[in-house]
Design a protein around this motif. Sequence first.
Motif, PDB file in Angstrom:
ATOM      1  N   LEU A 136      40.141  23.804  -8.316  1.00 44.56           N
ATOM      2  CA  LEU A 136      40.100  23.562  -9.333  1.00 44.56           C
ATOM      3  C   LEU A 136      38.995  22.414 -10.294  1.00 44.56           C
ATOM      4  CD1 LEU A 136      43.831  23.776 -10.468  1.00 44.56           C
ATOM      5  CD2 LEU A 136      42.105  25.431 -11.230  1.00 44.56           C
ATOM      6  N   PHE A 137      38.851  21.474  -9.302  1.00 51.35           N
ATOM      7  CA  PHE A 137      37.847  20.369  -9.603  1.00 51.35           C
ATOM      8  C   PHE A 137      36.467  20.967  -9.744  1.00 51.35           C
ATOM      9  CE2 PHE A 137      35.228  16.704  -8.896  1.00 51.35           C
ATOM     10  CZ  PHE A 137      35.847  15.803  -9.490  1.00 51.35           C
ATOM     11  N   ASP A 138      36.311  22.213  -9.295  1.00 55.97           N
ATOM     12  CA  ASP A 138      34.953  22.603  -9.462  1.00 55.97           C
ATOM     13  C   ASP A 138      34.701  23.908 -10.109  1.00 55.97           C
ATOM     14  OD1 ASP A 138      32.534  21.869  -8.041  1.00 55.97           O
ATOM     15  OD2 ASP A 138      32.677  23.170  -6.277  1.00 55.97           O
ATOM     16  N   ASP A 139      35.859  23.886 -10.882  1.00 54.91           N
ATOM     17  CA  ASP A 139      35.899  25.196 -11.744  1.00 54.91           C
ATOM     18  C   ASP A 139      35.882  25.299 -12.971  1.00 54.91           C
ATOM     19  OD1 ASP A 139      36.672  27.899 -12.588  1.00 54.91           O
ATOM     20  OD2 ASP A 139      38.266  27.895 -10.966  1.00 54.91           O
ATOM     21  N   THR A 140      34.414  25.891 -13.482  1.00 52.76           N
ATOM     22  CA  THR A 140      34.173  25.852 -14.795  1.00 52.76           C
ATOM     23  C   THR A 140      35.295  26.484 -15.777  1.00 52.76           C
ATOM     24  OG1 THR A 140      32.723  27.477 -14.786  1.00 52.76           O
ATOM     25  CG2 THR A 140      31.915  25.267 -14.585  1.00 52.76           C
ATOM     26  N   ARG A 141      35.838  27.290 -15.050  1.00 53.39           N
ATOM     27  CA  ARG A 141      36.962  28.300 -16.078  1.00 53.39           C
ATOM     28  C   ARG A 141      37.866  27.375 -16.629  1.00 53.39           C
ATOM     29  NH1 ARG A 141      38.541  32.796 -12.086  1.00 53.39           N
ATOM     30  NH2 ARG A 141      38.594  31.124 -10.868  1.00 53.39           N
ATOM     31  N   LEU A 142      37.983  26.173 -16.194  1.00 52.81           N
ATOM     32  CA  LEU A 142      39.178  25.267 -16.883  1.00 52.81           C
ATOM     33  C   LEU A 142      38.636  25.140 -18.323  1.00 52.81           C
ATOM     34  CD1 LEU A 142      40.144  22.373 -14.526  1.00 52.81           C
ATOM     35  CD2 LEU A 142      41.644  24.328 -15.390  1.00 52.81           C
ATOM     36  N   GLN A 194      33.525  27.670 -20.411  1.00 51.33           N
ATOM     37  CA  GLN A 194      32.968  27.602 -19.016  1.00 51.33           C
ATOM     38  C   GLN A 194      31.982  26.810 -18.652  1.00 51.33           C
ATOM     39  OE1 GLN A 194      33.209  31.175 -16.953  1.00 51.33           O
ATOM     40  NE2 GLN A 194      34.785  31.984 -17.848  1.00 51.33           N
ATOM     41  N   ARG A 195      31.929  25.668 -19.694  1.00 54.30           N
ATOM     42  CA  ARG A 195      30.459  24.996 -19.760  1.00 54.30           C
ATOM     43  C   ARG A 195      30.575  23.707 -18.750  1.00 54.30           C
ATOM     44  NH1 ARG A 195      28.922  22.774 -25.446  1.00 54.30           N
ATOM     45  NH2 ARG A 195      27.462  20.999 -24.220  1.00 54.30           N
ATOM     46  N   PHE A 196      32.118  23.349 -18.642  1.00 50.92           N
ATOM     47  CA  PHE A 196      32.315  21.980 -17.777  1.00 50.92           C
ATOM     48  C   PHE A 196      33.450  22.275 -16.484  1.00 50.92           C
ATOM     49  CE2 PHE A 196      30.985  20.248 -21.624  1.00 50.92           C
ATOM     50  CZ  PHE A 196      29.734  19.614 -21.274  1.00 50.92           C
ATOM     51  N   ALA A 197      33.030  21.981 -15.393  1.00 52.06           N
ATOM     52  CA  ALA A 197      34.072  21.650 -14.407  1.00 52.06           C
ATOM     53  C   ALA A 197      34.125  20.244 -14.124  1.00 52.06           C
ATOM     54  CB  ALA A 197      33.542  22.273 -13.061  1.00 52.06           C
ATOM     55  N   CYS A 198      35.012  19.680 -13.642  1.00 53.96           N
ATOM     56  CA  CYS A 198      35.252  18.213 -13.524  1.00 53.96           C
ATOM     57  C   CYS A 198      33.875  17.644 -12.654  1.00 53.96           C
ATOM     58  CB  CYS A 198      36.491  17.816 -12.643  1.00 53.96           C
ATOM     59  SG  CYS A 198      38.247  18.471 -12.906  1.00 53.96           S
ATOM     60  N   SER A 199      33.427  18.391 -11.886  1.00 49.02           N
ATOM     61  CA  SER A 199      32.398  18.020 -11.001  1.00 49.02           C
ATOM     62  C   SER A 199      31.096  18.032 -11.935  1.00 49.02           C
ATOM     63  CB  SER A 199      32.240  19.050  -9.590  1.00 49.02           C
ATOM     64  OG  SER A 199      32.262  20.245 -10.242  1.00 49.02           O
ATOM     65  N   SER A 200      30.880  18.606 -12.809  1.00 51.91           N
ATOM     66  CA  SER A 200      29.807  18.755 -13.803  1.00 51.91           C
ATOM     67  C   SER A 200      29.492  17.351 -14.005  1.00 51.91           C
ATOM     68  CB  SER A 200      29.945  19.386 -15.182  1.00 51.91           C
ATOM     69  OG  SER A 200      30.452  20.785 -14.959  1.00 51.91           O
ATOM     70  N   CYS A 201      30.449  16.484 -14.340  1.00 55.01           N
ATOM     71  CA  CYS A 201      30.352  15.125 -14.704  1.00 55.01           C
ATOM     72  C   CYS A 201      30.582  14.026 -13.416  1.00 55.01           C
ATOM     73  CB  CYS A 201      31.201  14.487 -15.480  1.00 55.01           C
ATOM     74  SG  CYS A 201      30.859  15.445 -17.251  1.00 55.01           S
ATOM     75  N   HIS A 202      31.511  14.369 -12.589  1.00 47.32           N
ATOM     76  CA  HIS A 202      31.756  13.407 -11.530  1.00 47.32           C
ATOM     77  C   HIS A 202      31.288  14.328 -10.290  1.00 47.32           C
ATOM     78  CE1 HIS A 202      34.980  11.070 -13.611  1.00 47.32           C
ATOM     79  NE2 HIS A 202      35.388  12.253 -14.019  1.00 47.32           N
ATOM     80  N   ARG A 203      30.071  14.071  -9.952  1.00 52.49           N
ATOM     81  CA  ARG A 203      29.108  14.712  -9.380  1.00 52.49           C
ATOM     82  C   ARG A 203      29.385  14.417  -7.889  1.00 52.49           C
ATOM     83  NH1 ARG A 203      23.125  14.696 -11.436  1.00 52.49           N
ATOM     84  NH2 ARG A 203      22.974  14.749  -9.190  1.00 52.49           N
ATOM     85  N   PRO A 204      29.788  15.156  -6.803  1.00 55.81           N
ATOM     86  CA  PRO A 204      30.110  15.117  -5.347  1.00 55.81           C
ATOM     87  C   PRO A 204      28.778  14.250  -5.112  1.00 55.81           C
ATOM     88  CG  PRO A 204      30.844  17.300  -5.810  1.00 55.81           C
ATOM     89  CD  PRO A 204      30.036  16.663  -7.095  1.00 55.81           C
ATOM     90  N   ASP A 205      27.696  14.885  -5.308  1.00 58.57           N
ATOM     91  CA  ASP A 205      26.312  14.216  -4.784  1.00 58.57           C
ATOM     92  C   ASP A 205      25.864  12.953  -5.202  1.00 58.57           C
ATOM     93  OD1 ASP A 205      25.803  15.293  -7.232  1.00 58.57           O
ATOM     94  OD2 ASP A 205      23.673  15.647  -6.636  1.00 58.57           O
TER      95      ASP A 205
END
Lengths: 391, 272, 131
Positions: free
Chosen positions: A64-70, A74-85
């Motif tokens: 879910l953290f990586d899922d923009t469908r939340l 569909q614009r944002f996943a958690c990882s859009s802002c909290h970038r794993p890289d």
Amino acid sequence: MIRLLILLGLLWPASTSAEVAVLGLDDETVEAILSHGSWPPEPVRDPSNRVSGDPAAIRLGAALFDDTRLSTDQRFACSSCHRPDYGFAEPKARSEGRTLLTRNTPSLWNVGGQRWFGWDGGNDNLWAQSRRPILAPDEMASDAGHVARLIRQDAGLAACYRAAFGRAAAEVPADDVLVDVAKALATWQETLVSPPTPFDRFRDALAAGELDSAAVYPEAARRGAALFVGRARCAFCHVGPRFSSGEFHDVGMPYFLERGVVDPGRHGGLAALKASQLTRLGPWSDDAGGVTGFATRYVRPRHADFGAFRVPSLRGVAETAPYMHAGSLTTLAEVIEHYNDPPLDRLHTDGERVIRPLGLTDREKADLLAFLRSLSPRQPSPPPPVPCGGG
Amino acid sequence: MRTLLAFSLLLLAWRPTLAAEPVPLIDAHIHYSHDAWDLLPPVDAVAALRAAGLKRAFVSSSSDEGTQKLYALAPDLIVPVLRPYRARGETSSWLRDDTVPTMLEALMQRNRYAGIGEFHVFSANADLPVMRAVVRLAAKHHVFLHLHGDAEAVERVFAQDPDARVLWAHSGFDQPEAIGALLAKYDHLWADLAFRSEHGADGTVPSVWRGLFDRFPDRFMIGTDTYTPERWYYVGPHATWTRAWLADLPPELARRIAYENAETLAAWGLGE
Amino acid sequence: MRRVIRAALLAIVVWPAAAMACPIEQPDARGDRFAARVITQPSTIPLNAPFSLIVEVCPVVGDTAAEAITLDATMPRHRHGMNYRPEVTRLDDGRWRADGFLFHMPGAWRIAVEVESHGTVDRLTLDRTVP
Ligand SMILES: [Zn+2]
């Protein structure tokens, strides 16, 4: 028997530290440095989250953290802002959702086990903090119905949900599904424990009295560590293995957002906490007696809360520029300058007495910087996301 | 008879609404310093005070220009107090700057003030020449001193001029017993409660403080202390918080602390 | 070595006290009218973690009973207090218990015990350093 153990416990560091004076650190400094370990801490489960530590919930949370469908569009996943890289933070001063947000995106490394969450401590647990962006109109702008539909209709997510919570999402009211989703997200984030750093190896070598291995830690960083726990007074707030007390201070950063609008910091956080149903003392907590609700039960509002922000952890700090609650300082060198010459007129005479001009030399500033850099693991390695079945 | 009964019932029913009418307040501890002017222009500053439901506000600024800007805009609201600082951050250097008394004298010739302050002075520094000159100036111009310092500094000021009027900022951050002792000793001492909360946390006044307020009903006043421009947006929340603990006191006592004591001191200083 | 002796002494002093017994022979804090013995739980005050106090209060002279007590703590050198507000309850054996203590900074703290009786307050303080 217990007394004997206390005696032994105190004898041990006392004898090692005497020898360590060789490395240019006195007893008191060594003791203070030791207090910033060991690392990593023992994993602890969160009693307010019944799936904390559960592998199936971790899998669901990771997906879910990586899922923009939340988000509804569909614009944002958690990882859009909290970038794993990017250390699960963002290379932006203030984060951008649908509008310019008010604060910098914090790193999520070591986020489990904190006392407060958010720069203002508006939540006392990780699952409530994880639900926040899903509903926030400026961020994912979603709602319980949308999230529940997603979980129920996607076969992979539905299977992961059932495995984690022991029931089918279709049979659970949408509001509950949403909180469960937040709890799964929290469970996955609890696994984000950063690996040991050059500082940790130095600290452990000191603890064990292994001077040869301790000497591998660069001399500049060693001097910086001594400054950090000593004359620069950083360790009054950046305490313990996390390098944070998790409490709230005003170190003199401005907090106007624009003309007529300020970020009230902790003052607003406490108001949000007071209004929230999702605290450790509230009905959504799985910690029945509210045993872990210490902080929320006893927290004391203070005038100094207005414009105070949570002390950030410094683990991995070199990886997550820019700095401070609104990302207003771009480099660690700027942060050091800030503390070296703090805006005293922004600090009340009876407020933050710990923040005072430091009069650091250029070499001392470089030492402090070398120390802060040594708080990052050589290769910060985010765990690979594990997809949920057919998701 | 029945109508009378109905009428009094109506009154009873009305009471909560009457009580909910916000108590007017005078905030005795406001600063409007040079770094506030950009993001908080005078119109915004005055609006923030009015939004908080303040009757008046004691304003002192580094430099005094800030106070004058607000006073020009809202003379009914602003009680000007003359700060001896040209810029912020002079809280300890001012006492060694012997141009300060001349600057103050010139400003006092030109403008109207109720007091001199808020300035910082501790212990024996209260006997330094600059401070002595300030005490003389206050006497000459018939204004009070808004003093941020310890009990010793207050005592030294009264030793210089037993007729001085002193508003003790933050009640010296002292313990209630010590505040009581000083108030008992000096009839012309007032105390503001700015930036402290133990007297009203949770909207209740602990018995020690209640006792102190009862003993000296005419001497306390409230204040926010806007030591950064941002904190002007705390004047409102602070007023709400203040009204909550004031409601725990008998209405007459609450009114005195809310605004009457400050009104009396302002009127004395302004020669109203 | 000195540190070791101090630790041993501490371990003895901090030993759980039995029930109330007035007067207190070696009080941890003494005011004009009252003296107190203060035990922390755990016995060593942790840095940045909750702890509780058990407090025995006895009159120094006469037998005026404490009617209520308030407990709080500050860092005098930093001029700030705690971010949590302790709550005091009375135990069956006459002692007082305060929960909600948390020292978020290392350094010198001062615990204040305010003892109320007959409309007056006696302030007792004791100093503790958290490494
Ligand atoms: Zn002040």
